[in-house]
Design a protein around this motif. Structure first.
Motif, PDB file in Angstrom:
ATOM      1  N   LEU A   1       0.689  -0.944   0.012  1.00  0.00           N
ATOM      2  CA  LEU A   1      -0.027   0.108   0.071  1.00  0.00           C
ATOM      3  C   LEU A   1       0.947   1.235  -0.014  1.00  0.00           C
ATOM      4  CD1 LEU A   1      -2.378  -1.260   2.678  1.00  0.00           C
ATOM      5  CD2 LEU A   1      -2.755  -1.392   0.170  1.00  0.00           C
ATOM      6  N   LEU A   2       0.918   1.963  -1.095  1.00  0.00           N
ATOM      7  CA  LEU A   2       1.949   2.987  -1.365  1.00  0.00           C
ATOM      8  C   LEU A   2       1.183   4.198  -1.401  1.00  0.00           C
ATOM      9  CD1 LEU A   2       3.829   1.060  -4.562  1.00  0.00           C
ATOM     10  CD2 LEU A   2       4.197   1.187  -2.056  1.00  0.00           C
ATOM     11  N   ALA A   3       1.683   5.155  -0.462  1.00  0.00           N
ATOM     12  CA  ALA A   3       1.297   6.611  -0.423  1.00  0.00           C
ATOM     13  C   ALA A   3       2.212   7.263  -1.139  1.00  0.00           C
ATOM     14  CB  ALA A   3       1.380   7.155   1.221  1.00  0.00           C
ATOM     15  N   PRO A   4       1.620   7.983  -2.421  1.00  0.00           N
ATOM     16  CA  PRO A   4       2.576   8.598  -3.468  1.00  0.00           C
ATOM     17  C   PRO A   4       3.153   9.924  -2.869  1.00  0.00           C
ATOM     18  CG  PRO A   4       0.388   9.036  -3.935  1.00  0.00           C
ATOM     19  CD  PRO A   4       0.281   7.907  -2.919  1.00  0.00           C
ATOM     20  N   GLY A   5       4.360  10.288  -3.266  1.00  0.00           N
ATOM     21  CA  GLY A   5       5.120  11.304  -2.951  1.00  0.00           C
ATOM     22  C   GLY A   5       4.930  12.300  -4.002  1.00  0.00           C
ATOM     23  N   PRO A   6       5.555  13.572  -3.980  1.00  0.00           N
ATOM     24  CA  PRO A   6       5.423  14.550  -4.936  1.00  0.00           C
ATOM     25  C   PRO A   6       5.968  13.996  -6.510  1.00  0.00           C
ATOM     26  CG  PRO A   6       6.931  15.169  -3.466  1.00  0.00           C
ATOM     27  CD  PRO A   6       6.360  14.081  -2.926  1.00  0.00           C
ATOM     28  N   TRP A   7       7.011  13.541  -6.736  1.00  0.00           N
ATOM     29  CA  TRP A   7       7.598  13.053  -7.832  1.00  0.00           C
ATOM     30  C   TRP A   7       6.883  11.710  -8.437  1.00  0.00           C
ATOM     31  CZ3 TRP A   7      11.326  15.715 -10.253  1.00  0.00           C
ATOM     32  CH2 TRP A   7      11.805  15.150 -11.614  1.00  0.00           C
ATOM     33  N   PHE A   8       6.000  11.101  -7.827  1.00  0.00           N
ATOM     34  CA  PHE A   8       5.381   9.984  -8.185  1.00  0.00           C
ATOM     35  C   PHE A   8       4.287  10.349  -9.120  1.00  0.00           C
ATOM     36  CE2 PHE A   8       1.619   7.230  -8.295  1.00  0.00           C
ATOM     37  CZ  PHE A   8       2.025   5.795  -8.642  1.00  0.00           C
ATOM     38  N   TYR A   9       3.790  11.732  -8.940  1.00  0.00           N
ATOM     39  CA  TYR A   9       2.566  12.404  -9.871  1.00  0.00           C
ATOM     40  C   TYR A   9       3.237  12.592 -11.055  1.00  0.00           C
ATOM     41  CZ  TYR A   9      -0.542  12.258  -5.643  1.00  0.00           C
ATOM     42  OH  TYR A   9      -1.287  11.720  -4.769  1.00  0.00           O
ATOM     43  N   LEU A  10       4.504  13.143 -11.044  1.00  0.00           N
ATOM     44  CA  LEU A  10       5.145  13.374 -12.404  1.00  0.00           C
ATOM     45  C   LEU A  10       5.427  12.281 -13.094  1.00  0.00           C
ATOM     46  CD1 LEU A  10       8.014  16.142 -11.590  1.00  0.00           C
ATOM     47  CD2 LEU A  10       5.943  16.497 -12.654  1.00  0.00           C
ATOM     48  N   HIS A  11       5.790  11.179 -12.316  1.00  0.00           N
ATOM     49  CA  HIS A  11       6.109   9.873 -13.275  1.00  0.00           C
ATOM     50  C   HIS A  11       4.638   9.390 -13.748  1.00  0.00           C
ATOM     51  CE1 HIS A  11       7.548   5.867 -13.859  1.00  0.00           C
ATOM     52  NE2 HIS A  11       6.561   5.322 -13.156  1.00  0.00           N
ATOM     53  N   LEU A  12       3.616   9.541 -12.902  1.00  0.00           N
ATOM     54  CA  LEU A  12       2.280   9.136 -13.382  1.00  0.00           C
ATOM     55  C   LEU A  12       1.806  10.117 -14.695  1.00  0.00           C
ATOM     56  CD1 LEU A  12      -0.458   7.324 -12.778  1.00  0.00           C
ATOM     57  CD2 LEU A  12      -1.283   9.396 -11.481  1.00  0.00           C
ATOM     58  N   MET A  13       2.228  11.234 -14.800  1.00  0.00           N
ATOM     59  CA  MET A  13       2.190  12.065 -15.984  1.00  0.00           C
ATOM     60  C   MET A  13       2.935  11.606 -16.961  1.00  0.00           C
ATOM     61  SD  MET A  13       1.887  15.817 -14.336  1.00  0.00           S
ATOM     62  CE  MET A  13       1.901  16.601 -15.739  1.00  0.00           C
ATOM     63  N   HIS A  14       4.005  11.148 -16.990  1.00  0.00           N
ATOM     64  CA  HIS A  14       4.991  10.454 -17.869  1.00  0.00           C
ATOM     65  C   HIS A  14       4.338   9.286 -18.547  1.00  0.00           C
ATOM     66  CE1 HIS A  14       9.158   8.893 -18.848  1.00  0.00           C
ATOM     67  NE2 HIS A  14       8.643   9.576 -19.970  1.00  0.00           N
ATOM     68  N   ILE A  15       3.787   8.381 -17.471  1.00  0.00           N
ATOM     69  CA  ILE A  15       3.252   7.075 -18.031  1.00  0.00           C
ATOM     70  C   ILE A  15       2.150   7.312 -18.926  1.00  0.00           C
ATOM     71  CG2 ILE A  15       1.968   5.268 -17.256  1.00  0.00           C
ATOM     72  CD1 ILE A  15       3.618   5.113 -14.835  1.00  0.00           C
ATOM     73  N   ASN A  16       1.241   8.303 -18.560  1.00  0.00           N
ATOM     74  CA  ASN A  16      -0.160   8.738 -19.291  1.00  0.00           C
ATOM     75  C   ASN A  16       0.276   9.421 -20.887  1.00  0.00           C
ATOM     76  OD1 ASN A  16      -2.740   7.776 -17.644  1.00  0.00           O
ATOM     77  ND2 ASN A  16      -1.525   8.809 -16.243  1.00  0.00           N
ATOM     78  N   ALA A  17       1.218  10.185 -20.478  1.00  0.00           N
ATOM     79  CA  ALA A  17       1.914  10.963 -21.790  1.00  0.00           C
ATOM     80  C   ALA A  17       2.197   9.616 -22.877  1.00  0.00           C
ATOM     81  CB  ALA A  17       2.781  11.954 -21.295  1.00  0.00           C
ATOM     82  N   SER A  18       3.244   8.910 -22.437  1.00  0.00           N
ATOM     83  CA  SER A  18       3.871   8.096 -23.268  1.00  0.00           C
ATOM     84  C   SER A  18       2.934   7.106 -23.942  1.00  0.00           C
ATOM     85  CB  SER A  18       4.704   7.136 -22.585  1.00  0.00           C
ATOM     86  OG  SER A  18       4.055   6.185 -21.627  1.00  0.00           O
TER      87      SER A  18
END
Length: 266
Positions: A181-198
């Motif tokens: 159970l992972l509580a996301p940090g601020p950089w995770f949201y940038l990584h999430l945007m990178h995934i969706n953009a790709s």
């Protein structure tokens, strides 16, 4: 009895009492060989059908990566091979994570699986560009995409100090699986945007290829286009908490993506 890590010592089975807080707690009996006062980092005793499927998928991805290495004179084959290799690391790491029994094990295998997963978005974009252009993407773009992924990986490996990737990690036992159970940090949201953009960018590029392809070649391009979707859809299901027992289905999506890509390319 032989202990883990190459040590040989006489050992007796022990019973471990594990508490997974704050969500669930209890006693889980497990038979292990004691070595150097630590739990073994390869959790082979906790493997389930989920881990078995992922291990088989990891082996398939590795074979596809080796096959693509024979075609690395073609730009799309070169990037497809790296994409399969990153997927193999990711699926193998997640198979082990599901079988873990301690937080120490979970954190180690999360780091290993993310070593592959973090580079997947960049490699997907580079593969789709190579397919669209029929040559390697511009060097500057390659450097920028891989640099961002490398920064993300460095942040992940330093997460214990700054918690930029994950603010907290908890583990819970569900149906014999260890779920993180992972509580996301601020950089995770940038990584999430990178995934969706790709996914959006690569799908758009493959769509362009499908529209411009001759009629006899369109079914192959369609297979590649469809191959972009399974991991992304599985990831959305995971984010929406629709996956069974909280399992991250993204890794299972790769078991469909790589064969579809391979059929479309070869």
């Amino acid at each position: 009895c032989a202990g883990m890590g190459g040590f040989a010592a006489a050992a007796s089975p022990i019973t471990c009492n594990l508490s997974f807080l704050p969500f669930e707690s209890g006693t889980m009996p497990c038979t292990l060989f004691f070595c150097s006062g630590r739990m073994p980092m390869l959790p082979i005793h906790g493997l389930t059908i989920y881990s078995g499927l992922l291990l088989a998928g990891s082996a398939l991805l590795l074979l596809l990566a080796l096959g693509a290495a024979r075609l690395n004179q073609y730009p799309v084959g070169y990037w497809f091979g790296w994409l399969c290799l990153s997927g193999a690391v990711y699926t193998f790491g997640y198979a082990m994570e599901l079988a873990c029994q301690t937080r120490e094990q979970v954190e180690m295998w999360i780091a290993i699986e993310l070593t592959g997963a973090i580079f997947t978005p960049a490699l997907l974009i580079l593969m789709s560009l190579a397919y669209r252009l029929q040559r390697h993407p511009p060097t500057g773009l390659i450097a920028a995409l891989l640099a961002f992924s490398s920064v993300t990986l460095a942040i992940q490996y330093g997460n214990a100090q700054h918690h930029w990737m994950f603010a907290d990690i908890q583990i819970v036992q569900r149906n014999g699986l260890t779920i993180s159970l992972l509580a996301p940090g601020p950089w995770f949201y940038l990584h999430l945007m990178h995934i969706n953009a790709s996914v959006v960018i690569s799908s758009a590029l493959f769509w362009q290829c499908w529209r411009r392809a001759p009629a006899h070649h369109r079914p192959q391009v369609l297979l590649i286009l469809l191959g972009c979707l399974p991991p992304w859809l599985c990831f959305l299901c995971y984010l929406a908490d629709w996956s069974p027992a909280g399992v991250d289905l993204t890794a299972f999506g790769f078991l469909l993506t790589a064969p579809l890509f391979a059929l479309g390319l070869w």
